[in-house]
Structures are given as structure tokens and as C-alpha cells.
Scaffold this active site. Structure first.
Site, PDB file in Angstrom:
ATOM      1  N   LYS A  62      18.400 -28.913  38.396  1.00  0.00           N
ATOM      2  CA  LYS A  62      18.591 -28.355  38.920  1.00  0.00           C
ATOM      3  C   LYS A  62      19.914 -27.994  39.260  1.00  0.00           C
ATOM      4  O   LYS A  62      20.760 -26.949  39.187  1.00  0.00           O
ATOM      5  CB  LYS A  62      17.859 -27.879  40.606  1.00  0.00           C
ATOM      6  CG  LYS A  62      16.407 -27.617  40.185  1.00  0.00           C
ATOM      7  CD  LYS A  62      16.227 -27.840  41.859  1.00  0.00           C
ATOM      8  CE  LYS A  62      14.242 -27.159  41.785  1.00  0.00           C
ATOM      9  NZ  LYS A  62      13.466 -27.978  43.300  1.00  0.00           N
TER      10      LYS A  62
ATOM     11  N   GLN B  45      14.502 -31.824  48.146  1.00  0.00           N
ATOM     12  CA  GLN B  45      13.578 -32.133  46.825  1.00  0.00           C
ATOM     13  C   GLN B  45      11.927 -32.679  47.414  1.00  0.00           C
ATOM     14  O   GLN B  45      11.679 -34.095  48.086  1.00  0.00           O
ATOM     15  CB  GLN B  45      14.034 -33.107  46.012  1.00  0.00           C
ATOM     16  CG  GLN B  45      12.803 -33.231  44.364  1.00  0.00           C
ATOM     17  CD  GLN B  45      12.282 -31.911  43.933  1.00  0.00           C
ATOM     18  OE1 GLN B  45      13.776 -30.809  43.671  1.00  0.00           O
ATOM     19  NE2 GLN B  45      11.482 -31.491  43.771  1.00  0.00           N
TER      20      GLN B  45
ATOM     21  N   ASP C 292      15.320 -22.736  48.986  1.00  0.00           N
ATOM     22  CA  ASP C 292      13.263 -22.648  48.989  1.00  0.00           C
ATOM     23  C   ASP C 292      12.570 -21.291  49.405  1.00  0.00           C
ATOM     24  O   ASP C 292      11.500 -21.550  49.063  1.00  0.00           O
ATOM     25  CB  ASP C 292      13.699 -24.460  48.853  1.00  0.00           C
ATOM     26  CG  ASP C 292      13.528 -25.223  47.861  1.00  0.00           C
ATOM     27  OD1 ASP C 292      13.397 -24.522  46.328  1.00  0.00           O
ATOM     28  OD2 ASP C 292      13.547 -26.210  48.190  1.00  0.00           O
TER      29      ASP C 292
END
Ligand code: NAD
Length: 292
Positions: free
Chosen positions: A52, A96, A119
Site C-alpha cells: 500500500k 491494518q 477503508d
């Protein structure tokens, strides 16, 4: 059989984002800045986060990686999140998953400012998505919609089976594909670990999204001719012939299913790279939202 090439499509999307960043730079507008928090040193999570961050660099974003030790307390993590919420230079950030056991994942996701929640996991964004209002769509289902759109795969009126009901993939995927939207209008069945006779559903499906995390679970005898198959799964299967000691396997037995499929995503090179591209797209959008 057509391969839905997520690697190539995600590269195209990244090129589009890079141009948007150059245009912003030329106009003297803010450069998007994505931050990622990782807690602990889970191998797969570290690989995902570093791709990412690398992708941010590729498109010209600024990026910040906050790497916290495995024994980080919930309070410490919430403190980091609060700092990112307040930081005016950060447009979006992700935490994460999975998190170590001492941390309540739900509490953490709730602490993220919904305007920076690229997200799309915060209940505000999940609610907006469900009501078909503008929001950050969770990156994996968003990437699947984009892949289907760019390959002109018809979804309207089609029978879709989504295998897996997780909050990050299966459930949002089932909601999005059933909505009245360009890639949508499908009749969706969501299957899970308690579903009986799964093959009876999958054999009738025009489109199958496999997101259960069991290597090579969906086999050729479970699908019909001409099916479209989206393989979300990523499982590390021990393989001594590989230097790193494992290979990556999807939830689909590519060998048998690809013989019957009209369209299919590979693993790797399918949904994975699309997920990263859509995270970048969400971050660009978060930055643009703040221009207003
Ligand atoms: P999860 O583990 O949270 O959920 C798995 C789901 O599968 C559950 O809802 C469960 O009910 C269902 N399931 C389990 N066994 C089943 C069975 N025998 N039949 C039917 N359903 C069954 O999974 P997740 O977080 O959605 O991830 C699924 C897979 O996708 C994993 O391999 C994960 O690594 C991968 N993943 C990939 C990406 C990507 O970008 N490619 C993103 C997220 C997750």
C-alpha cells in the site's frame, strides 16, 4: 475464457490517479496523504501494508507508516488514531487488520474519523453505503465492482452467489451488487459456513464471488458453463519448492473452474491489486472532499 486482469486494470487506475495528482500539483492543491497503522509483525499484514505504501509513492501521494509493537495497548492505539484524526495533513488512514487479541477491533474502527476512513469500515460509512449515499466503499468490493465494469461484465438481472459474509468483503459485496447501480441490479444470495448444499446455489449462479479463505474450495463441478468467477481468497499454502516456503492460493481451483468460466480472476494478480488501487482512489476522494 477471459482473465479479469486485476494487475493490468489496477495499473491503469494508478496511472489515472497519478495524472490527477499531477493536475493537483500544477494547480497548487494539496497532495493526498495516506497513513497506515500496523500493530505487530504478522508476515501477511506487513506485506499488504508495504505494498500500500509503495503504491502511494508510485502515484505521487505522500504516505506515513506507523509501525507499532505487538504488545501495543488499546489505549495507545486509540491515542495514535486520535492524532491522525486531528492531523490536518492526513487525508485518510487505515488500521491494518487483524489486530492483536488485547485490542478490540470494533472500538478501533469506531474511533476513526468517518471523513478519513478510506477503508470504509466505520459504521457511518457502512450505513451510507447501505443507503446508497456517497461514502467510502470498502476497497475489496469496490475493486471487484470496478473490475466487472471495466471488462463490461453484465450484472443486471444476473444470479450472484457471494460465498462469505465478512464485514469487509462478503457482506458489502452482497449489498452493492443488489443495489440499483451501474454494476448492480443482481439477484444476490449470500452463503456462509452454515449454508447447506452450497453447490446447489453455485451451480445456478451466473456470477460467483468466493471470499471464504479456504484454498481452492470452489471446484469445476460446483459451477455452470459460462460463469463469471471472482476469487478473493489469499491463503498461504506451504510449498517447499518455493524459496519463501509457501505459495499463494485463492478460494477457487483455477485449473478446473477456468475450463467452464467465461470470466475469471487469477490469484495472484486479480482482486488483490484492485483492492490497493481502490484504497488510493478513496484517498484521492478524501483529499478532494477537503478542497471544498
Ligand atoms: P473471514 O475469515 O472474515 O470470513 C470468511 C467467511 O467465509 C465467513 O463469513 C464464513 O461464514 C464463510 N465460510 C467459511 N467456511 C465456509 C464454507 N465452508 N462454506 C461457505 N462459507 C464459508 O474472511 P474475509 O476477511 O472476508 O477473507 C476471505 C478471504 O479473502 C481470505 O483468504 C482473505 O485473506 C482474503 N482477502 C483478500 C483480499 C484481497 O484484497 N484480495 C481482501 C480481504 C480478504
Amino acid at each position: 475464457m477471459i482473465i479479469l486482469d486485476g494487475k493490468k486494470t489496477s495499473d491503469d487506475i494508478k496511472d489515472e490517479i497519478a495524472i490527477a495528482v499531477q493536475n493537483r500539483r500544477a494547480k497548487g492543491l494539496k497532495i493526498p496523504h495516506l497513513a497506515a497503522i500496523i500493530v505487530g509483525n504478522d508476515g501477511a499484514s506487513m506485506t499488504y501494508v508495504s505494498s500500500k505504501v509503495k503504491s502511494c509513492q508510485k502515484v505521487g501521494f505522500n504516505s506515513t507508516l506507523i509501525d507499532l509493537p505487538e504488545d501495543t495497548s488499546e489505549e495507545q492505539l486509540l491515542h495514535e488514531i486520535e492524532a491522525l484524526n486531528k492531523d490536518k495533513d492526513i487525508d485518510g488512514f487505515i488500521v491494518q487488520l487483524p489486530l492483536p487479541g488485547q485490542i478490540d477491533e470494533q472500538k478501533v474502527l469506531m474511533a476513526v474519523d468517518p471523513d478519513k476512513d478510506v477503508d470504509g469500515f466505520h459504521p457511518v460509512n457502512v450505513g451510507k453505503m447501505t443507503l446508497d449515499l456517497p461514502s467510502f466503499l470498502p476497497a475489496t468490493p469496490f475493486g471487484i465492482l470496478e473490475l466487472l465494469e471495466r471488462y463490461d461484465v453484465e450484472t443486471s438481472g444476473k444470479d450472484v452467489v457471494v460465498i462469505g459474509r465478512s464485514h469487509i468483503v462478503g457482506r458489502p459485496m452482497s449489498i452493492l451488487l443488489s443495489q440499483k447501480r451501474k454494476v448492480g441490479n443482481a439477484t444476490v444470495t449470500i452463503a456462509h459456513s452454515r449454508t447447506k448444499n452450497l453447490a446447489e446455489f453455485t451451480k445456478k449462479a451466473d456470477i460467483i464471488v468466493a471470499a471464504l479463505g479456504i484454498a481452492e474450495f470452489l471446484t469445476g463441478d460446483m459451477v455452470k458453463e459460462g460463469v463469471t468467477v471472482i476469487d478473493v481468497g489469499i491463503t498461504r499454502v506451504p510449498d517447499s519448492s518455493k524459496k519463501r516456503g509457501y505459495r499463494l492460493a485463492g478460494d477457487v481451483d483455477f485449473e478446473s473452474v477456468s475450463k467452464k468460466a467465461a470470466y475469471i480472476t487469477p490469484v495472484p494478480g486479480g482482486v488483490g491489486p484492485m483492492t490497493i488501487a481502490m484504497l488510493l482512489k478513496n484517498t484521492l476522494k478524501a483529499c478532494e472532499n477537503r478542497d471544498k
